[in-house]
Design an enzyme around this catalytic site. Structure first.
Site, mmCIF file in Angstrom:
data_model
loop_
_atom_site.group_PDB
_atom_site.id
_atom_site.type_symbol
_atom_site.label_atom_id
_atom_site.label_comp_id
_atom_site.label_asym_id
_atom_site.label_seq_id
_atom_site.Cartn_x
_atom_site.Cartn_y
_atom_site.Cartn_z
ATOM 1 N N LYS A 46 -32.288 10.539 8.712
ATOM 2 C CA LYS A 46 -33.232 11.842 8.484
ATOM 3 C C LYS A 46 -32.406 12.600 7.289
ATOM 4 O O LYS A 46 -32.695 13.034 7.368
ATOM 5 C CB LYS A 46 -32.952 12.066 10.358
ATOM 6 N N ARG A 120 -35.487 19.949 19.036
ATOM 7 C CA ARG A 120 -34.844 18.462 19.463
ATOM 8 C C ARG A 120 -36.148 18.344 20.510
ATOM 9 O O ARG A 120 -36.228 17.548 21.481
ATOM 10 C CB ARG A 120 -33.678 17.886 19.440
ATOM 11 N N ARG A 157 -21.633 3.725 10.778
ATOM 12 C CA ARG A 157 -21.012 4.876 9.415
ATOM 13 C C ARG A 157 -19.597 6.160 10.617
ATOM 14 O O ARG A 157 -19.366 5.744 11.183
ATOM 15 C CB ARG A 157 -22.257 6.111 10.939
ATOM 16 N N ARG A 184 -17.650 9.544 13.069
ATOM 17 C CA ARG A 184 -17.839 11.159 13.707
ATOM 18 C C ARG A 184 -17.305 11.590 15.372
ATOM 19 O O ARG A 184 -17.968 9.987 15.882
ATOM 20 C CB ARG A 184 -19.522 11.638 13.749
ATOM 21 N N ARG A 195 -27.058 10.006 23.157
ATOM 22 C CA ARG A 195 -28.065 9.821 22.244
ATOM 23 C C ARG A 195 -29.155 9.564 21.886
ATOM 24 O O ARG A 195 -30.201 10.255 21.510
ATOM 25 C CB ARG A 195 -26.988 10.595 20.848
#
Length: 253
Positions: A46, A120, A157, A184, A195
């Site tokens: 996203k 969220r 990532r 990250r 998450r």
């Protein structure tokens, strides 16, 4: 001065009960451009797709995560306060994120926006309505990918410490500026699991809330970036279908 810079949290007191006071009408009146919200589990793509859509529609891309990570990298009071939440994958207190979103909406002005990372939860969706002076968004785009795909993407990532470029790679140097690539703070294995679990628990009521208001647009997030971007443009076009199909698919495996 940005409202983000003006927030001075008590670093010792900030927890899930800590809320900044966000008054109705805190942000600008509803902008004239498209007002879009992007929903999707971590790793759905996203972030990239929000930026692509904002460029295509000539509106502002508001990436809440980027704003928070920028504050963290800068070592600002807010950045120091949010670091434990970013590192652990826990959701930030609603008042904190609402204050940052209000600031970003003010910056967007009448240009319109694609909002990535907020809301969220149902409570945050209600807060967004308050920030927009009780006016509605044009659409909430639910970008759906399988959990296994999201997990793979998150594990691969990396983000550049220097320029902030985000890529899926095993390289150690940024292809753009040569800076160091690192995970990250919310992409370590334990944080990823939390998450994903948190999102899956909250996605169904949030997407249902938008579906009931005929604002939900569901997009398949699998495939090449340009193909997914084309699908997204189709659902926000004047002839795009108003559908609640796939509401339950947000928690699909």
């Amino acid at each position: 001065m940005s409202r983000l810079d003006s927030v001075q949290p008590d670093l010792g007191a900030l927890d899930t009960r800590h809320v900044w006071n966000v008054q109705p009408g805190h942000a600008q009146p509803p902008p004239k451009g498209k007002r879009l919200v992007m929903l999707g589990r971590p790793g759905s793509g996203k972030g990239i797709q929000s930026a692509c859509l904002a460029t295509a529609l000539d509106v502002t891309h508001i990436a809440l995560g980027d704003a928070l990570r920028a504050a963290w990298r800068a070592g600002s009071p807010l950045g120091q306060a949010v670091e434990p939440y970013l590192a652990s994958g826990r959701l930030l207190p609603d008042g904190v994120v609402a204050a940052v979103v209000a600031d970003e909406l003010d910056k967007a002005g009448s240009a319109g926006f694609v909002l990535d990372g907020f809301p969220r939860t149902l409570r945050q969706a209600e807060l967004l309505t308050t920030l927009l002076r009780s006016e509605t968004i044009d659409a909430a785009i639910s970008l759906v990918v399988r959990r296994a795909v999201a997990l793979h993407r998150l594990n691969a990532r990396r983000i550049c410490r220097e320029c902030g470029l985000t890529v899926e790679t095993e390289d150690r140097a940024c292809r753009s500026c040569g800076g160091e690539l690192t995970r990250r703070p919310d992409d370590w294995t334990d944080s990823i699991a939390l998450r994903l679990a948190t999102f899956d628990a909250q996605a169904r009521p949030l997407t249902r809330w938008y579906a009931e208001r005929e604002l939900l647009r569901v997009v398949d997030g699998h495939g090449p970036i340009d193909e997914v971007a084309r699908r997204m443009l189709e659902v926000v076009s004047p002839t795009g279908s108003k559908t609640s199909a796939g509401v339950s698919a947000q928690s699909g495996v």
